[in-house]
Design an enzyme around this catalytic site. Structure first.
Site, short mmCIF file in Angstrom:
data_model
loop_
_atom_site.label_atom_id
_atom_site.label_comp_id
_atom_site.label_asym_id
_atom_site.label_seq_id
_atom_site.Cartn_x
_atom_site.Cartn_y
_atom_site.Cartn_z
N HIS A 138 13.05 41.95 0.28
CA HIS A 138 12.43 41.02 -0.68
C HIS A 138 11.46 41.73 -1.63
CE1 HIS A 138 9.05 40.72 2.37
NE2 HIS A 138 8.34 40.70 1.26
N ASP A 168 16.30 41.59 6.07
CA ASP A 168 15.21 41.79 5.10
C ASP A 168 14.83 43.26 5.02
OD1 ASP A 168 13.42 41.14 3.13
OD2 ASP A 168 11.84 40.50 4.50
N SER A 281 3.96 44.05 2.58
CA SER A 281 5.39 43.99 2.86
C SER A 281 6.05 45.36 2.70
CB SER A 281 6.09 43.01 1.92
OG SER A 281 5.96 41.70 2.37
#
Length: 339
Positions: A138, A168, A281
């Site tokens: 992402h 992911d 992230s």
């Protein structure tokens, strides 16, 4: 999820203190006095057994450095990986957050990704000295341009090698990079609730930020948007509401930080109370020996449309993809997967 988004562009060593087995005493014991005509001892030949023993001793002595040695001998594209806990942190700083930060920070990068929906900031982990980097899908989904900045301030253009939206995960490669410090990928199978961990990433673009905590839970089912859903999420939380830092995810049947949409995927995650914020992230979750044991991927934040900006930030509910999941996916990512 935990990338920042804006419009424009004492884990204890289980072997520490363990004594080696004592050398067997000579048997039978020597006589109290030497015999009058004691025969001269025969000279022992150092044959193959002695050579094997010597090799074994040398192998045992290098122990924890094996993974790193293999990487250096075989070139840029070999990932330093260990099925046990390799001591990356110097012994003088073993078990300390400062020691982990110093040893691993050079292997963490800040990632800036530009797309039609705007610009986002995340983190990544260098896994080869030639510039292969693992991050979250992402972070780079739909990106038209990607840049990565290392801890020493050097900036590189990067290209996507492969993606796996179901996990992911993404693998990117820096252009014209060499001599980078690759992280050592550990073993997430042996983790226990309560193990101390350190997180390194670029929350809100503050590169090289270090936080610490523990493993709060194992095997959490976390649901996140796949690539299509994430593009929708970029629009909804970036351009429409100006809150692109609140990446949506679902846990326990409830949705957090926004609508995950209809196209989602669920994976088993590590839960940690180490502070994670937008921009973490794709960064590293690390054990106290300096091994990467997870890729930070999602966080809960209480911010919503009705709440004030002062409510935003980590509340000790962060999630990471176990590193064994990453290692199992590397061959697929290197082959150029676009799942």
């Amino acid at each position: 999820m935990t990338e920042s988004f804006h419009r424009s562009g004492e884990y204890e060593n289980p072997y520490e203190g363990q004594q080696q087995a004592p050398v067997n005493p000579e048997w039978p014991p020597p006589p109290a006095y030497a015999p009058a005509h004691a025969p001269h001892p025969k000279k022992r030949n150092r044959g193959p057994l002695a050579l094997i023993a010597a090799v074994a001793i040398v192998a045992a002595a290098i122990g924890g450095g094996t993974a790193y040695g293999i990487q250096e001998l075989t070139g840029n594209d070999t990932v330093a990986s260990s099925s046990t806990s390799t001591n990356v942190v110097p012994s003088s700083q073993k078990g300390t957050v400062a020691g982990v930060a110093k040893a691993v920070s050079p292997s963490i990068v800040e990632i800036s990704a530009d797309s039609n929906a705007g610009s986002s900031t995340g983190s990544g982990v260098i896994i080869t000295s030639g510039g292969e980097i693992v991050t979250n899908n992402h972070v780079v989904a739909g990106a038209s341009q990607i840049k990565a900045t290392t801890s020493d301030g050097k900036s590189y253009t990067a290209k996507v090698v492969g993606t796996d939206s179901k996990k992911d995960l993404a693998l990117i490669k820096l252009e014209n990079a060499s001599g980078l410090k690759a992280a050592t990928l550990g073993d997430s199978a042996g983790l226990q609730v309560g193990d101390q961990v350190v997180a390194i990433g670029s929350p809100e673009g503050l590169s090289g930020t270090v936080t610490s905590g523990i493993i709060s839970a194992l095997d959490r089912d976390v649901t996140v948007p796949t690539e299509e859903g994430q593009d929708q999420g970029r629009q909804q939380w970036g351009q429409d509401q100006g809150q692109g830092d609140q990446w949506p995810f679902e846990f326990g049947g409830r949705q957090f930080n926004g609508d995950t949409g209809s196209d989602t995927t669920t994976y088993k995650a590590l839960q940690t109370d180490a502070s994670l914020n937008p921009g973490n992230s794709g960064g590293a979750l690390i054990d106290m020996n300096g091994n990467i044991i997870g890729i930070n991927s999602a966080m809960y934040s209480p911010t919503s449309q009705a709440s004030s900006s002062s409510d935003a930030g980590s509340v000790g509910l962060g999630f990471a993809i176990p590193i064994n999941t990453v290692k199992a996916d590397l061959a697929k990512l290197r082959a150029g997967s676009t799942d």
